[in-house]
Structure formats: C-alpha cells, structure tokens
Scaffold this motif. Structure first.
Motif, PDB file in Angstrom:
ATOM      1  N   TYR A  59       6.959  -1.983 -11.172  1.00 49.28           N
ATOM      2  CA  TYR A  59       6.759  -1.346 -12.480  1.00 49.28           C
ATOM      3  C   TYR A  59       5.473  -0.537 -12.413  1.00 49.28           C
ATOM      4  O   TYR A  59       4.401  -1.099 -12.163  1.00 49.28           O
ATOM      5  N   GLU A  60       5.597   0.778 -12.604  1.00 47.55           N
ATOM      6  CA  GLU A  60       4.429   1.657 -12.504  1.00 47.55           C
ATOM      7  C   GLU A  60       4.379   2.594 -13.705  1.00 47.55           C
ATOM      8  O   GLU A  60       5.056   3.637 -13.699  1.00 47.55           O
ATOM      9  N   PRO A  61       3.612   2.240 -14.742  1.00 46.30           N
ATOM     10  CA  PRO A  61       3.500   3.163 -15.862  1.00 46.30           C
ATOM     11  C   PRO A  61       2.855   4.462 -15.380  1.00 46.30           C
ATOM     12  O   PRO A  61       1.793   4.428 -14.750  1.00 46.30           O
ATOM     13  N   ALA A  98       0.856  -1.188   0.000  1.00 47.11           N
ATOM     14  CA  ALA A  98       0.000   0.000   0.000  1.00 47.11           C
ATOM     15  C   ALA A  98       0.889   1.234   0.000  1.00 47.11           C
ATOM     16  O   ALA A  98       1.833   1.315   0.790  1.00 47.11           O
ATOM     17  N   ASN A  99       0.596   2.171  -0.886  1.00 45.38           N
ATOM     18  CA  ASN A  99       1.305   3.446  -0.868  1.00 45.38           C
ATOM     19  C   ASN A  99       0.300   4.528  -0.490  1.00 45.38           C
ATOM     20  O   ASN A  99      -0.499   4.949  -1.317  1.00 45.38           O
ATOM     21  N   TRP A 100       0.358   4.911   0.770  1.00 45.48           N
ATOM     22  CA  TRP A 100      -0.625   5.896   1.256  1.00 45.48           C
ATOM     23  C   TRP A 100      -0.327   7.311   0.781  1.00 45.48           C
ATOM     24  O   TRP A 100      -1.170   8.200   0.914  1.00 45.48           O
ATOM     25  N   LYS A 101       0.882   7.548   0.308  1.00 43.01           N
ATOM     26  CA  LYS A 101       1.301   8.893  -0.129  1.00 43.01           C
ATOM     27  C   LYS A 101       1.058   9.904   1.014  1.00 43.01           C
ATOM     28  O   LYS A 101       1.176   9.535   2.181  1.00 43.01           O
ATOM     29  N   MET A 102       0.685  11.152   0.693  1.00 43.69           N
ATOM     30  CA  MET A 102       0.474  12.162   1.750  1.00 43.69           C
ATOM     31  C   MET A 102      -1.017  12.241   2.052  1.00 43.69           C
ATOM     32  O   MET A 102      -1.675  13.256   1.817  1.00 43.69           O
ATOM     33  N   GLY A 105      12.367   5.941  -5.575  1.00 47.71           N
ATOM     34  CA  GLY A 105      12.197   6.358  -6.965  1.00 47.71           C
ATOM     35  C   GLY A 105      10.776   6.339  -7.475  1.00 47.71           C
ATOM     36  O   GLY A 105      10.556   6.146  -8.682  1.00 47.71           O
ATOM     37  N   HIS A 106       9.799   6.546  -6.581  1.00 48.80           N
ATOM     38  CA  HIS A 106       8.423   6.660  -7.068  1.00 48.80           C
ATOM     39  C   HIS A 106       8.380   7.791  -8.109  1.00 48.80           C
ATOM     40  O   HIS A 106       9.089   8.796  -7.971  1.00 48.80           O
ATOM     41  N   SER A 107       7.542   7.640  -9.119  1.00 49.58           N
ATOM     42  CA  SER A 107       7.524   8.643 -10.203  1.00 49.58           C
ATOM     43  C   SER A 107       7.174  10.036  -9.690  1.00 49.58           C
ATOM     44  O   SER A 107       7.613  11.041 -10.245  1.00 49.58           O
ATOM     45  N   TYR A 148       3.233  -4.788  -9.915  1.00 51.01           N
ATOM     46  CA  TYR A 148       2.613  -3.859 -10.861  1.00 51.01           C
ATOM     47  C   TYR A 148       1.925  -2.742 -10.065  1.00 51.01           C
ATOM     48  O   TYR A 148       1.239  -3.009  -9.068  1.00 51.01           O
ATOM     49  N   GLY A 149       2.096  -1.506 -10.521  1.00 51.34           N
ATOM     50  CA  GLY A 149       1.399  -0.380  -9.894  1.00 51.34           C
ATOM     51  C   GLY A 149       0.791   0.513 -10.955  1.00 51.34           C
ATOM     52  O   GLY A 149       1.401   0.739 -12.014  1.00 51.34           O
ATOM     53  N   GLY A 150      -0.393   1.004 -10.684  1.00 46.07           N
ATOM     54  CA  GLY A 150      -1.072   1.880 -11.643  1.00 46.07           C
ATOM     55  C   GLY A 150      -2.533   1.518 -11.672  1.00 46.07           C
ATOM     56  O   GLY A 150      -2.947   0.655 -12.432  1.00 46.07           O
ATOM     57  N   SER A 151      -3.302   2.183 -10.770  1.00 41.97           N
ATOM     58  CA  SER A 151      -4.754   1.957 -10.695  1.00 41.97           C
ATOM     59  C   SER A 151      -5.128   0.496 -10.474  1.00 41.97           C
ATOM     60  O   SER A 151      -6.086  -0.007 -11.078  1.00 41.97           O
ATOM     61  N   VAL A 152      -4.362  -0.205  -9.618  1.00 39.18           N
ATOM     62  CA  VAL A 152      -4.815  -1.530  -9.171  1.00 39.18           C
ATOM     63  C   VAL A 152      -6.035  -1.307  -8.293  1.00 39.18           C
ATOM     64  O   VAL A 152      -6.041  -0.428  -7.423  1.00 39.18           O
ATOM     65  N   TRP A 168       1.347   6.781 -16.790  1.00 43.05           N
ATOM     66  CA  TRP A 168       0.025   7.074 -17.360  1.00 43.05           C
ATOM     67  C   TRP A 168      -1.091   6.303 -16.666  1.00 43.05           C
ATOM     68  O   TRP A 168      -2.269   6.579 -16.901  1.00 43.05           O
ATOM     69  N   ALA A 169      -0.743   5.357 -15.808  1.00 39.38           N
ATOM     70  CA  ALA A 169      -1.773   4.584 -15.103  1.00 39.38           C
ATOM     71  C   ALA A 169      -1.866   4.951 -13.623  1.00 39.38           C
ATOM     72  O   ALA A 169      -2.771   4.485 -12.932  1.00 39.38           O
ATOM     73  N   ILE A 170      -0.950   5.781 -13.128  1.00 46.93           N
ATOM     74  CA  ILE A 170      -0.959   6.092 -11.693  1.00 46.93           C
ATOM     75  C   ILE A 170      -2.008   7.148 -11.379  1.00 46.93           C
ATOM     76  O   ILE A 170      -1.939   8.273 -11.890  1.00 46.93           O
ATOM     77  N   GLY A 171      -2.977   6.739 -10.564  1.00 43.80           N
ATOM     78  CA  GLY A 171      -4.004   7.678 -10.108  1.00 43.80           C
ATOM     79  C   GLY A 171      -4.933   8.145 -11.213  1.00 43.80           C
ATOM     80  O   GLY A 171      -5.698   9.088 -11.025  1.00 43.80           O
ATOM     81  N   THR A 172      -4.879   7.511 -12.363  1.00 46.79           N
ATOM     82  CA  THR A 172      -5.678   7.972 -13.510  1.00 46.79           C
ATOM     83  C   THR A 172      -6.920   7.125 -13.731  1.00 46.79           C
ATOM     84  O   THR A 172      -7.784   7.484 -14.525  1.00 46.79           O
ATOM     85  N   GLY A 203       1.158  -6.154  -6.232  1.00 49.32           N
ATOM     86  CA  GLY A 203       0.956  -4.782  -6.675  1.00 49.32           C
ATOM     87  C   GLY A 203       1.423  -3.744  -5.675  1.00 49.32           C
ATOM     88  O   GLY A 203       1.521  -4.010  -4.471  1.00 49.32           O
ATOM     89  N   LEU A 204       1.741  -2.565  -6.211  1.00 51.32           N
ATOM     90  CA  LEU A 204       1.948  -1.371  -5.378  1.00 51.32           C
ATOM     91  C   LEU A 204       0.708  -0.514  -5.640  1.00 51.32           C
ATOM     92  O   LEU A 204       0.430  -0.126  -6.778  1.00 51.32           O
ATOM     93  N   VAL A 205      -0.034  -0.261  -4.562  1.00 55.02           N
ATOM     94  CA  VAL A 205      -1.396   0.253  -4.714  1.00 55.02           C
ATOM     95  C   VAL A 205      -1.537   1.599  -4.009  1.00 55.02           C
ATOM     96  O   VAL A 205      -1.274   1.696  -2.808  1.00 55.02           O
ATOM     97  N   GLY A 206      -1.964   2.618  -4.744  1.00 53.90           N
ATOM     98  CA  GLY A 206      -2.177   3.933  -4.151  1.00 53.90           C
ATOM     99  C   GLY A 206      -3.611   4.082  -3.662  1.00 53.90           C
ATOM    100  O   GLY A 206      -3.980   3.603  -2.588  1.00 53.90           O
ATOM    101  N   GLY A 207      -4.450   4.700  -4.491  1.00 51.18           N
ATOM    102  CA  GLY A 207      -5.814   5.048  -4.093  1.00 51.18           C
ATOM    103  C   GLY A 207      -6.601   3.933  -3.421  1.00 51.18           C
ATOM    104  O   GLY A 207      -7.208   4.139  -2.359  1.00 51.18           O
ATOM    105  N   ALA A 208      -6.575   2.750  -4.009  1.00 53.35           N
ATOM    106  CA  ALA A 208      -7.398   1.652  -3.470  1.00 53.35           C
ATOM    107  C   ALA A 208      -6.872   1.130  -2.127  1.00 53.35           C
ATOM    108  O   ALA A 208      -7.597   0.412  -1.429  1.00 53.35           O
TER     109      ALA A 208
END
Ligand code: PEP
Length: 253
Positions: free
Chosen positions: A168-170, A8-12, A96-98, A212-216, A172-176, A233-238
């Motif tokens: 691997y996090e394209p 899980a990547n909670w970010k800020m 190295g998160h994008s 894989y990361g990018g809108s999982v 164009w798929a992160i948070g989109t 997966g590396l998962v942000g929003g979800a």
C-alpha cells in the motif's frame, strides 16, 4: 507469523558500481534475521544478475525486478518478460507501482495480465496500490484501493492470491517526505485485508504480507512496522543509503 519484509525500490538510480557498493555495505552488516523476515532489493534490470550473485544463497535476501511486460513474449522492443526473469532465477517483481501507472499508462487490465505472467513463471508479484492526494482529501481512499484490488487481483484463485505480496503506497507520501500516520496506515491495511477476506476468506487474507510504502525512513520504520497489519515496507529514497536501510531492516517485527 506472516512474513515481514523490507523491500528496497531503487527505481532508476545508481550506477553499476554504486549498486555493487551499496549491496556490499548492507550485506557486510550481517544483520541477524529470523526465517519470517525477508529483505528484497528491487534493482534496475541491468543489475539483476549481479545483485542476485551478490546476495548468493542467503536465505533472507532476495532480488526483485521493478516491472515486467504483460505479454508472454513478442515484438515489444525494450521490454522484459516474466519468463526472462524466471530464466535468471528472479523470484520477485514489483507490479503496478504508481510511477508506472502514471508515467507509462499501465491500466488495471494490464496489471491483471502482469500478475498472471508472474504467477505462471513462479515469480511473487509485489502488487502496489494506493490513492492520490485528491482521493485522500475526498475521504474515498477505501473505495479507490478496493477497486484497484478488484480490477487486477480478483480473477486469481485463492491459492494464487496466497502467494502474492501487496504494497500500500499512498501516492501523496511517495518521495514527498510526507508519511501516513501509523493510524492511517493501520486503518487502510486492515481495510485491504478485509477486502481480500471478503473475496477469498480470512485464512487467505491472513497469509498475505501488506507492506507500507511512502517516505519510510530510518526514523519512522519501527513505529509503522509495529502496526498489526503492516508487515514491513517498500522503501524508495531511504533504501539508497546503506545505514538507513540497515536501520529499516532491523525495524522488522
Ligand atoms: C517507492 O518508491 O515505492 C517509495 C515508497 O518511495 P519513497 O520511500 O522514496 O517515498
């Protein structure tokens, strides 16, 4: 079998109280996991100690920092060193998160130094790579991600590389809300493994989890994780919604 990981990547995001509640809800679900399945929460730095004590000694659950500084110590106000993380008992760190590459101008060379700092402090780096949309549209994504690996990882020994995780996090798929297809994910994960193999040999390449990361999401995790070279997966929003992340954890192979 390679380790399968839901990170899980909670970010800020989240207040301290919300973070405690979210962890509590996920841990209360008492998800049955095998020894090769791991859950990692990359939490904001002020919550590292709380989160570590929440997961306690559970052998499948771990806490990660979202970043560390590339120098050992010194006059870098506001920064956090890998040695500090180690002194807190933190075992993982996202590198190295994008968003860090883009908004904080992190270069390949800085990321190479961050990898060294983590490994010297017995912290497993979760090294992120991935291409922007323009590169995907030009069809040069393989060259782009291969260069990211070469510039930040290839100074490491095979033994060191065996202990890292790649995400691997394209971009164009992160948070989109746009996710790579399973074909796109499998193809580039297999390619990344072949890049590692050509530098370090197949045995080393076979040991490294590639997430894989990018809108999982709860609805697409199982099909993505079923790809042979996708190890979770590396998962942000979800990851901010307990029930969604529980479903994602349960989708691990
Ligand atoms: C991420 O933050 O690494 C990420 C993949 O975010 P999201 O799942 O929201 O696309």
């Amino acid at each position: 079998m390679r380790n399968q990981i839901a990170a899980a990547n909670w970010k800020m995001n989240l207040t301290y109280q919300q973070a405690e509640k979210l962890l509590d809800e996920i841990l209360k679900a008492q998800i049955e996991l095998s020894t090769h399945q791991q859950v990692i929460f990359a939490v904001p730095a002020p919550y590292l100690t709380m989160a570590k004590s929440e997961v306690g000694r559970d052998k499948n659950f771990f806490i990660a920092a979202q970043n560390c500084h590339h120098k050992k110590s010194g006059a870098f106000t506001g920064e956090i060193s890998a040695e500090m993380l180690q002194s807190l008992g933190i075992k993982y760190c996202v590198i190295g998160h994008s968003e860090r590459r883009e908004y904080f101008q992190e270069t390949h060379a800085m990321l190479a130094d961050k990898m060294d700092q983590c490994l010297e402090n017995f912290i497993t780096p979760i090294f992120c790579c991935g291409e922007p949309l323009s590169i995907r549209e030009s069809g040069t994504q393989n060259e782009y991600v291969a260069q990211q690996l070469k510039d930040s990882l290839f100074h490491l020994s095979a033994a060191q590389v065996q202990s890292i995780i790649i995400a691997y996090e394209p971009i164009w798929a992160i948070g989109t809300g746009k996710t790579a297809t399973t074909e796109q994910a499998q193809e580039i994960h297999a390619f990344l493994r072949s890049v590692i193999s050509s530098q370090y040999g197949q045995d080393t390449a076979d040991t490294i989890p590639i997430l894989y990361g990018g809108s999982v999401k709860a609805g697409n995790a199982a099909e993505l994780f079923a790809c042979p070279d996708v190890d979770g997966g590396l998962v942000g929003g979800a990851s901010l919604v307990a029930q969604d992340f529980i479903t994602i954890i349960k989708a691990l192979k």
